[in-house]
Enzyme design. Structure first.
Site, PDB file in Angstrom:
ATOM      1  N   CYS A   1       0.864  -1.178   0.000  1.00 47.79           N
ATOM      2  CA  CYS A   1       0.000   0.000   0.000  1.00 47.79           C
ATOM      3  C   CYS A   1       0.901   1.228   0.000  1.00 47.79           C
ATOM      4  O   CYS A   1       2.084   1.136  -0.307  1.00 47.79           O
ATOM      5  CB  CYS A   1      -0.991  -0.013   1.166  1.00 47.79           C
ATOM      6  SG  CYS A   1      -0.275   0.160   2.807  1.00 47.79           S
TER       7      CYS A   1
ATOM      8  N   ASN B   1       2.342   1.533   4.301  1.00 45.37           N
ATOM      9  CA  ASN B   1       2.580   0.274   5.004  1.00 45.37           C
ATOM     10  C   ASN B   1       2.230   0.364   6.486  1.00 45.37           C
ATOM     11  O   ASN B   1       2.913  -0.215   7.336  1.00 45.37           O
ATOM     12  CB  ASN B   1       4.025  -0.197   4.797  1.00 45.37           C
ATOM     13  CG  ASN B   1       4.287  -1.626   5.245  1.00 45.37           C
ATOM     14  OD1 ASN B   1       5.359  -1.917   5.744  1.00 45.37           O
ATOM     15  ND2 ASN B   1       3.338  -2.515   5.068  1.00 45.37           N
TER      16      ASN B   1
ATOM     17  N   CYS C   1      -1.500   0.539   7.346  1.00 43.67           N
ATOM     18  CA  CYS C   1      -2.908   0.153   7.501  1.00 43.67           C
ATOM     19  C   CYS C   1      -3.259  -1.057   6.638  1.00 43.67           C
ATOM     20  O   CYS C   1      -3.423  -2.167   7.141  1.00 43.67           O
ATOM     21  CB  CYS C   1      -3.846   1.312   7.147  1.00 43.67           C
ATOM     22  SG  CYS C   1      -3.872   2.654   8.353  1.00 43.67           S
ATOM     23  N   ARG C   2      -3.383  -0.824   5.341  1.00 47.14           N
ATOM     24  CA  ARG C   2      -3.919  -1.851   4.454  1.00 47.14           C
ATOM     25  C   ARG C   2      -2.985  -3.038   4.252  1.00 47.14           C
ATOM     26  O   ARG C   2      -3.397  -4.189   4.418  1.00 47.14           O
ATOM     27  CB  ARG C   2      -4.285  -1.244   3.101  1.00 47.14           C
ATOM     28  CG  ARG C   2      -5.364  -0.199   3.198  1.00 47.14           C
ATOM     29  CD  ARG C   2      -5.623   0.487   1.871  1.00 47.14           C
ATOM     30  NE  ARG C   2      -4.484   1.314   1.500  1.00 47.14           N
ATOM     31  CZ  ARG C   2      -4.329   1.893   0.324  1.00 47.14           C
ATOM     32  NH1 ARG C   2      -5.241   1.724  -0.629  1.00 47.14           N
ATOM     33  NH2 ARG C   2      -3.281   2.652   0.071  1.00 47.14           N
ATOM     34  N   SER C   3      -1.736  -2.789   3.869  1.00 44.46           N
ATOM     35  CA  SER C   3      -0.858  -3.926   3.572  1.00 44.46           C
ATOM     36  C   SER C   3      -0.490  -4.739   4.810  1.00 44.46           C
ATOM     37  O   SER C   3      -0.458  -5.970   4.732  1.00 44.46           O
ATOM     38  CB  SER C   3       0.371  -3.490   2.772  1.00 44.46           C
ATOM     39  OG  SER C   3       1.116  -2.495   3.430  1.00 44.46           O
TER      40      SER C   3
ATOM     41  N   ASP D   1      -8.291   3.244   1.878  1.00 47.14           N
ATOM     42  CA  ASP D   1      -7.286   3.526   2.888  1.00 47.14           C
ATOM     43  C   ASP D   1      -7.958   4.105   4.128  1.00 47.14           C
ATOM     44  O   ASP D   1      -8.401   5.257   4.129  1.00 47.14           O
ATOM     45  CB  ASP D   1      -6.250   4.509   2.350  1.00 47.14           C
ATOM     46  CG  ASP D   1      -5.048   4.651   3.253  1.00 47.14           C
ATOM     47  OD1 ASP D   1      -5.130   4.258   4.436  1.00 47.14           O
ATOM     48  OD2 ASP D   1      -4.018   5.171   2.772  1.00 47.14           O
TER      49      ASP D   1
END
Length: 149
Positions: A9, A12, A14-16, A124
């Protein structure tokens, strides 16, 4: 089979890292042995743990992000991983531009593994503040990815 997967993301945090943790737990439940990591395309949070509200939301669902630390995608990642999965089209474009001439890992959008979610983007939550909604999408994408392995 893609045994080595990198989730990417922007920062690095939150999402990934969530994708890494969710896939790790789901893969273990299925008896799959995968090498997983996550990274960002930007340098803003290198060395930091995942965003605290994201950690809390993940923990509430049984996912532990606390040991992860943000890092940036490197050229070496294209050789270390079989598959690099982007959280949105902007991340995918960045990865395509970073890809070494020799190629390497296959690139894909995470949302492509869950076409029923109706978007090509894992939103995000750093900006949307919808940590639970993002986890819903991450879980759907993770299940779809593992179904295809």
């Amino acid at each position: 089979m893609s045994n080595r997967i990198l989730f990417v993301c922007l920062g690095n945090i939150c999402r990934s890292p969530s994708a890494e943790a969710v896939v790790r737990q789901m893969a273990a439940a299925r008896g799959l042995d995968l090498s997983l990591d996550s990274a960002g395309t930007g340098p803003w949070h290198v060395g930091e743990p995942p965003y605290a509200p994201m950690q809390r939301a993940a923990r509430a669902r049984g996912y532990d992000l606390s040991a992860q630390r943000a890092r940036m995608v490197s050229a070496e990642d294209f050789g270390r991983f079989d598959l690099i999965v982007a959280m949105d089209p902007d991340n995918l474009r960045d990865l395509e531009q970073m890809r070494p001439a020799a190629g390497g890992a296959a690139l894909a959008l995470f949302a492509g593994y869950a076409p029923n979610i109706g978007t090509d983007t894992v939103p995000d939550p750093y900006y949307t503040r919808d940590f639970g909604g993002t986890l819903d999408i991450v879980e759907a994408c993770a299940a779809g990815l593992l179904d295809q392995l």
